[in-house]
Design an enzyme around this catalytic site. Structure first.
Site, PDB file in Angstrom:
ATOM      1  N   CYS A   2      -7.770  -7.173  -0.832  1.00  0.00           N
ATOM      2  CA  CYS A   2      -8.409  -8.158  -1.703  1.00  0.00           C
ATOM      3  C   CYS A   2      -9.333  -7.402  -2.641  1.00  0.00           C
ATOM      4  O   CYS A   2      -9.628  -6.228  -2.431  1.00  0.00           O
ATOM      5  CB  CYS A   2      -9.254  -9.135  -0.889  1.00  0.00           C
ATOM      6  SG  CYS A   2      -8.323  -9.986   0.393  1.00  0.00           S
ATOM      7  N   ARG A  27      -5.518  -6.610  -7.239  1.00  0.00           N
ATOM      8  CA  ARG A  27      -5.651  -6.384  -5.795  1.00  0.00           C
ATOM      9  C   ARG A  27      -5.288  -7.631  -4.984  1.00  0.00           C
ATOM     10  O   ARG A  27      -5.246  -7.585  -3.746  1.00  0.00           O
ATOM     11  CB  ARG A  27      -7.079  -5.959  -5.452  1.00  0.00           C
ATOM     12  CG  ARG A  27      -7.509  -4.658  -6.097  1.00  0.00           C
ATOM     13  CD  ARG A  27      -8.916  -4.313  -5.672  1.00  0.00           C
ATOM     14  NE  ARG A  27      -9.010  -4.123  -4.240  1.00  0.00           N
ATOM     15  CZ  ARG A  27      -8.805  -2.975  -3.611  1.00  0.00           C
ATOM     16  NH1 ARG A  27      -8.502  -1.894  -4.298  1.00  0.00           N
ATOM     17  NH2 ARG A  27      -8.912  -2.897  -2.306  1.00  0.00           N
ATOM     18  N   TRP A  78      -5.799 -11.542  -1.306  1.00  0.00           N
ATOM     19  CA  TRP A  78      -4.395 -11.344  -0.916  1.00  0.00           C
ATOM     20  C   TRP A  78      -4.353 -11.741   0.548  1.00  0.00           C
ATOM     21  O   TRP A  78      -4.866 -11.032   1.407  1.00  0.00           O
ATOM     22  CB  TRP A  78      -3.983  -9.891  -1.115  1.00  0.00           C
ATOM     23  CG  TRP A  78      -2.527  -9.668  -0.855  1.00  0.00           C
ATOM     24  CD1 TRP A  78      -1.975  -9.105   0.246  1.00  0.00           C
ATOM     25  CD2 TRP A  78      -1.442 -10.005  -1.719  1.00  0.00           C
ATOM     26  NE1 TRP A  78      -0.604  -9.076   0.114  1.00  0.00           N
ATOM     27  CE2 TRP A  78      -0.249  -9.626  -1.077  1.00  0.00           C
ATOM     28  CE3 TRP A  78      -1.361 -10.606  -2.978  1.00  0.00           C
ATOM     29  CZ2 TRP A  78       1.003  -9.810  -1.655  1.00  0.00           C
ATOM     30  CZ3 TRP A  78      -0.111 -10.797  -3.536  1.00  0.00           C
ATOM     31  CH2 TRP A  78       1.053 -10.392  -2.877  1.00  0.00           C
ATOM     32  N   ASN A 104     -12.794  -8.124   2.561  1.00  0.00           N
ATOM     33  CA  ASN A 104     -11.494  -7.504   2.386  1.00  0.00           C
ATOM     34  C   ASN A 104     -11.182  -6.777   3.687  1.00  0.00           C
ATOM     35  O   ASN A 104     -12.033  -6.041   4.174  1.00  0.00           O
ATOM     36  CB  ASN A 104     -11.544  -6.500   1.226  1.00  0.00           C
ATOM     37  CG  ASN A 104     -10.302  -5.637   1.145  1.00  0.00           C
ATOM     38  OD1 ASN A 104      -9.221  -6.058   1.543  1.00  0.00           O
ATOM     39  ND2 ASN A 104     -10.452  -4.422   0.637  1.00  0.00           N
ATOM     40  N   GLY A 105     -10.010  -6.974   4.236  1.00  0.00           N
ATOM     41  CA  GLY A 105      -9.645  -6.249   5.453  1.00  0.00           C
ATOM     42  C   GLY A 105      -9.232  -7.209   6.554  1.00  0.00           C
ATOM     43  O   GLY A 105      -8.887  -8.361   6.301  1.00  0.00           O
ATOM     44  N   GLU A 489      17.672   4.883   0.245  1.00  0.00           N
ATOM     45  CA  GLU A 489      16.439   4.481  -0.447  1.00  0.00           C
ATOM     46  C   GLU A 489      16.055   5.528  -1.506  1.00  0.00           C
ATOM     47  O   GLU A 489      15.650   5.174  -2.608  1.00  0.00           O
ATOM     48  CB  GLU A 489      15.313   4.276   0.583  1.00  0.00           C
ATOM     49  CG  GLU A 489      13.954   3.918   0.018  1.00  0.00           C
ATOM     50  CD  GLU A 489      13.913   2.602  -0.770  1.00  0.00           C
ATOM     51  OE1 GLU A 489      14.900   1.857  -0.782  1.00  0.00           O
ATOM     52  OE2 GLU A 489      12.880   2.353  -1.408  1.00  0.00           O
ATOM     53  N   LYS A 493      15.701   4.666  -5.479  1.00  0.00           N
ATOM     54  CA  LYS A 493      14.476   4.929  -6.247  1.00  0.00           C
ATOM     55  C   LYS A 493      14.820   5.735  -7.498  1.00  0.00           C
ATOM     56  O   LYS A 493      14.315   5.461  -8.573  1.00  0.00           O
ATOM     57  CB  LYS A 493      13.430   5.703  -5.419  1.00  0.00           C
ATOM     58  CG  LYS A 493      12.733   4.928  -4.347  1.00  0.00           C
ATOM     59  CD  LYS A 493      11.635   4.020  -4.852  1.00  0.00           C
ATOM     60  CE  LYS A 493      12.077   2.605  -5.015  1.00  0.00           C
ATOM     61  NZ  LYS A 493      12.285   1.774  -3.878  1.00  0.00           N
ATOM     62  N   GLU A 496      16.790   3.518 -10.096  1.00  0.00           N
ATOM     63  CA  GLU A 496      16.057   2.450 -10.793  1.00  0.00           C
ATOM     64  C   GLU A 496      14.919   2.980 -11.646  1.00  0.00           C
ATOM     65  O   GLU A 496      14.565   2.376 -12.648  1.00  0.00           O
ATOM     66  CB  GLU A 496      15.561   1.377  -9.815  1.00  0.00           C
ATOM     67  CG  GLU A 496      14.554   1.851  -8.813  1.00  0.00           C
ATOM     68  CD  GLU A 496      14.131   0.768  -7.835  1.00  0.00           C
ATOM     69  OE1 GLU A 496      14.198  -0.423  -8.171  1.00  0.00           O
ATOM     70  OE2 GLU A 496      13.718   1.129  -6.726  1.00  0.00           O
ATOM     71  N   HIS A 512      35.044  12.671   4.364  1.00  0.00           N
ATOM     72  CA  HIS A 512      36.056  11.631   4.165  1.00  0.00           C
ATOM     73  C   HIS A 512      36.198  11.241   2.697  1.00  0.00           C
ATOM     74  O   HIS A 512      36.749  10.194   2.390  1.00  0.00           O
ATOM     75  CB  HIS A 512      35.727  10.405   5.022  1.00  0.00           C
ATOM     76  CG  HIS A 512      35.695  10.722   6.483  1.00  0.00           C
ATOM     77  ND1 HIS A 512      36.829  10.997   7.197  1.00  0.00           N
ATOM     78  CD2 HIS A 512      34.657  10.860   7.341  1.00  0.00           C
ATOM     79  CE1 HIS A 512      36.501  11.271   8.457  1.00  0.00           C
ATOM     80  NE2 HIS A 512      35.183  11.207   8.563  1.00  0.00           N
ATOM     81  N   LYS A 615      10.279  -7.899 -10.658  1.00  0.00           N
ATOM     82  CA  LYS A 615       9.666  -7.677  -9.343  1.00  0.00           C
ATOM     83  C   LYS A 615      10.186  -8.671  -8.309  1.00  0.00           C
ATOM     84  O   LYS A 615      10.429  -8.324  -7.167  1.00  0.00           O
ATOM     85  CB  LYS A 615       8.139  -7.796  -9.475  1.00  0.00           C
ATOM     86  CG  LYS A 615       7.375  -7.470  -8.206  1.00  0.00           C
ATOM     87  CD  LYS A 615       7.458  -5.997  -7.868  1.00  0.00           C
ATOM     88  CE  LYS A 615       6.934  -5.665  -6.494  1.00  0.00           C
ATOM     89  NZ  LYS A 615       7.401  -4.365  -6.011  1.00  0.00           N
TER      90      LYS A 615
HETATM   91  C1  F6R Z   1      13.625  -1.641  -5.156  1.00  0.00           C
HETATM   92  C2  F6R Z   1      13.118  -2.990  -5.008  1.00  0.00           C
HETATM   93  C3  F6R Z   1      14.086  -4.086  -4.762  1.00  0.00           C
HETATM   94  C4  F6R Z   1      13.550  -5.085  -3.734  1.00  0.00           C
HETATM   95  C5  F6R Z   1      14.513  -6.263  -3.579  1.00  0.00           C
HETATM   96  C6  F6R Z   1      14.040  -7.253  -2.551  1.00  0.00           C
HETATM   97  O1  F6R Z   1      12.603  -0.724  -5.392  1.00  0.00           O
HETATM   98  O2  F6R Z   1      11.938  -3.229  -5.113  1.00  0.00           O
HETATM   99  O3  F6R Z   1      15.313  -3.575  -4.338  1.00  0.00           O
HETATM  100  O4  F6R Z   1      13.367  -4.428  -2.514  1.00  0.00           O
HETATM  101  O5  F6R Z   1      14.654  -6.928  -4.812  1.00  0.00           O
HETATM  102  O6  F6R Z   1      12.829  -7.840  -2.900  1.00  0.00           O
HETATM  103  P1  F6R Z   1      11.964  -8.587  -1.839  1.00  0.00           P
HETATM  104  O7  F6R Z   1      11.532  -7.596  -0.815  1.00  0.00           O
HETATM  105  O8  F6R Z   1      10.812  -9.166  -2.609  1.00  0.00           O
HETATM  106  O9  F6R Z   1      12.826  -9.647  -1.227  1.00  0.00           O
END
Ligand code: F6R
Length: 620
Positions: A2, A27, A78, A104-105, A489, A493, A496, A512, A615
């Site tokens: 927070c 935050r 948050w 916060n915490g 992963e 990263k 993207e 294979h 996001k």
């Molecule tokens: C990759 C990324 C996305 C999310 C995916 C799921 O860096 O951020 O692949 O992981 O869109 O999103 P959530 O977790 O919000 O369901």
């Protein structure tokens, strides 16, 4: 996570505090609130669920006149304990409405403290862990050896608290004073001329002063308009560290980094520690919300994990943990595929839905489909009050705080940590692990944040390598066992953020087909398992590295410190601290995040906002 602000000085506190909250909104933005002391015994509070704009509208509606005063504090939340509602928004106040707190915490022992207050007849108004603190201070102020002494009352309560917290207390009878304390969460003091500031970080007050004081662990600071004093929790004076802030406002919000994502990578030790915090109490793993009985959990005979993107990769790690610890069959499904496949589900199926946002349409629809088939749903989610946890039978919150960078980093690592807790919770319910074994596994998990911190401290060599690789057009990633999801992963990263063709493979699959891709100078990043784990995993991986090196690949190897056997086959070695094999993803992922971010930066891309991405993906 927070945002917290405090002010004592000569200006109207409301204006200073609201402006500071705007700087702190990154935050948390589940709710916000302010408290202002009018100097003659009045304490005015306003708080609202939702963005700061809601609070401002409420202030306009109710009239700002009752908020005149030169001392005040504010909070942007948050949510961790309790839904993001007006009632749970901070500040919280005592029964007499004389004392206010923002926090916060996580107060880990809030359960027994709440019970103690309820036994004493105190009516608690919120579901938060925070509210207990203000009632305890009020009771200490009302009676006993600390009666009438605000400072001594606050200290007495602070000594009883367990967990991680930044707390700010104000008292209507002491209008020119704020008492603040910190343990394991941030708090900085801003020193102005005839005015003092408090903030979760310097962005809260950088417009007004560039002189600040860093506080140590378990420090209390008492601010008035022209002075500050720092004490430990026993009331003994201690020194803070004065520093000058050179950053501009934008850099301050990003902790001095160019991008939020880089700050979020650094926040990972805390994100993991907070996610684990309070989930092992009285010798048992506990979830945040459980609308399932222990018998329901014992009856589970099959697990599906559903998620998208990075969350899906965290789910692949969960498979190894749940199968190993709880001896349950686990299938991991892309949420977008799950419900169109006619999966076989019934009352004894547990569906674990993992989502940072809690709003991802594919995952939400998978949850709905699972519930229609009578399956039980456990959500692992970072956003309190979001749709997926609301529609689930049990919830485990990751406590990574808001993630602003579109690419998931700290939320991913927190998901991995939470998934281990799910594995242990199932093992505990099913009796496949004795209580002392669960305690041992949890202790090993609890040691991980320190190792992640150590790893982040050595990031420069990874950045150097990334600058070197930034012009490559393809990079491959290989892993085995839990290293396989890490390879996926790492590749995601890089794709993207840096828009480089990247693919992750299970190392055993190489022969294979994918081995045909290997050519001279092709970079291949290999995630080595621990040499102290299952010997067969390690030796098979060594053979894979040999195979690709023999075909000209440039090998970049992530391996445990002291793993000498790998050195002859690594063109570049990235060392990570030793850890139990199953927990290694909490470490091996980190250099891959740093690598991808640096490649993207070197290529001149906006790391926080990769092209074409959002996001939260709320469409199917
Ligand atoms: C990759 C990324 C996305 C999310 C995916 C799921 O860096 O951020 O692949 O992981 O869109 O999103 P959530 O977790 O919000 O369901």
């Amino acid at each position: 996570m927070c945002g917290i602000v405090g002010y004592v000085g000569h200006r109207q506190a409301l204006d200073v505090v609201v402006e500071a909250l705007r700087r702190m909104e990154y935050r948390g933005y589940d709710s916000s609130g302010v408290a202002v002391l009018d100097g003659s015994g009045g304490l005015a509070i306003e708080k609202r669920a939702g963005r700061l704009a809601n609070l401002e509208a409420a202030l306009d509606e109710d009239g700002r006149d009752s908020f005149k005063g030169t001392a005040g504090m504010g909070h942007t939340r948050w949510a961790t304990h309790g839904r993001p509602t007006d009632r749970n928004a901070h500040p919280h106040r005592d029964v007499e409405q004389r004392i206010a707190v923002v926090h916060n915490g996580i107060i880990e022992n809030f359960g027994p403290l709440r019970a103690e207050l309820e036994d004493a007849g105190v009516d608690l108004l919120s579901d938060t862990d925070t509210e207990v603190t203000v009632h305890l201070v009020a009771r200490a102020y009302a009676e006993g050896d600390t009666a009438g002494d605000f400072e001594a009352s606050a200290l007495k309560v602070l000594r009883r608290l367990e967990g991680a917290f930044t707390l700010l207390f104000t008292h209507a009878d002491h209008p020119g004073t704020i008492i603040a304390a910190r343990r394991s969460t941030p708090l900085v003091v801003g020193v102005g001329t005839d005015e003092m500031f408090l903030g979760s970080d310097v962005a809260a007050f950088i417009e007004h002063t560039r002189e600040a004081i860093e506080l140590g662990q378990d420090n209390v600071v008492i601010i008035t308009a022209d002075d500050y004093r720092i004490l430990d929790f026993d009331g003994e004076p201690v020194e803070g560290r004065p520093f000058h802030i050179d950053w501009d406002l934008e850099a301050a919000e990003k902790g001095g980094h160019d991008f939020f994502m880089l700050k979020e990578i650094e926040e990972q030790p805390l994100a993991v520690a907070d996610t684990l915090r309070g989930h092992f109490t009285n010798g048992r793993i506990v979830l945040d919300e459980q609308r399932l009985t222990d018998q329901d959990l014992r009856d589970i005979d099959k697990v599906f994990v559903v998620a998208c993107g990075s969350a899906y990769h965290s789910g692949l790690v969960a498979k190894y943990a749940i199968e190993h610890w709880a001896r349950l069959p686990v299938e991991v499904e892309l949420a977008s595929e799950f419900r169109y496949r006619d999966p076989v589900l019934d009352r004894s199926t547990l569906v674990v839905a993992i989502s940072q946002s809690g709003e991802t349409a594919d995952t939400l629809e998978a949850v709905r489909h699972a519930r229609e088939q009578k399956a039980r749903v456990l959500a692992v989610c970072n956003t309190n009050g979001s749709q997926i946890p609301r529609e689930s039978d049990a919830v485990l919150y990751t406590r990574a705080g808001p993630e602003i960078g579109v690419a998931s980093t700290k939320a991913f690592l927190a998901q991995v940590a939470a998934n281990y807790l799910v594995g242990l919770a199932l093992a505990q319910a099913r009796g496949t692990k004795y209580p002392d074994e669960v305690a041992r596994e949890f202790a090993e998990l609890a040691a991980m944040p320190e190792l992640i911190e150590k790893l982040i401290g050595r990031a420069e060599s990874v950045r150097e390598l990334a600058r070197d690789m930034a012009s490559k057009s393809t990079i491959l990633f290989l892993g085995r066992h839990v290293g396989y999801p890490v390879a996926l992963e790492g590749a995601l990263k890089l794709k993207e953020l840096a828009y480089i063709h990247a693919e992750g493979f299970a190392a055993g699959e190489l022969k294979h087909g994918p081995i045909a891709l290997i050519e001279d100078e092709l970079p291949v990043i290999v995630v080595m398992p621990s040499p102290k784990g299952r010997a067969v995993l390690h030796s098979k991986m060594l053979s894979n590295i040999r195979e690709i090196q023999a075909r000209g690949a440039r090998t970049i190897v992530i391996a445990e410190e002291g793993d000498e056997t790998v050195k002859p086959f690594a063109d570049h070695l990235i060392e990570i601290p030793a850890s139990p094999t199953l927990l290694q993803p909490l470490l091996s992922t980190v250099p891959l995040q740093i690598f991808a971010a640096q490649v993207a930066q070197t290529r001149g891309y906006d790391v926080d906002k990769p092209r074409n991405l959002a996001k939260s993906v709320t469409v199917e």
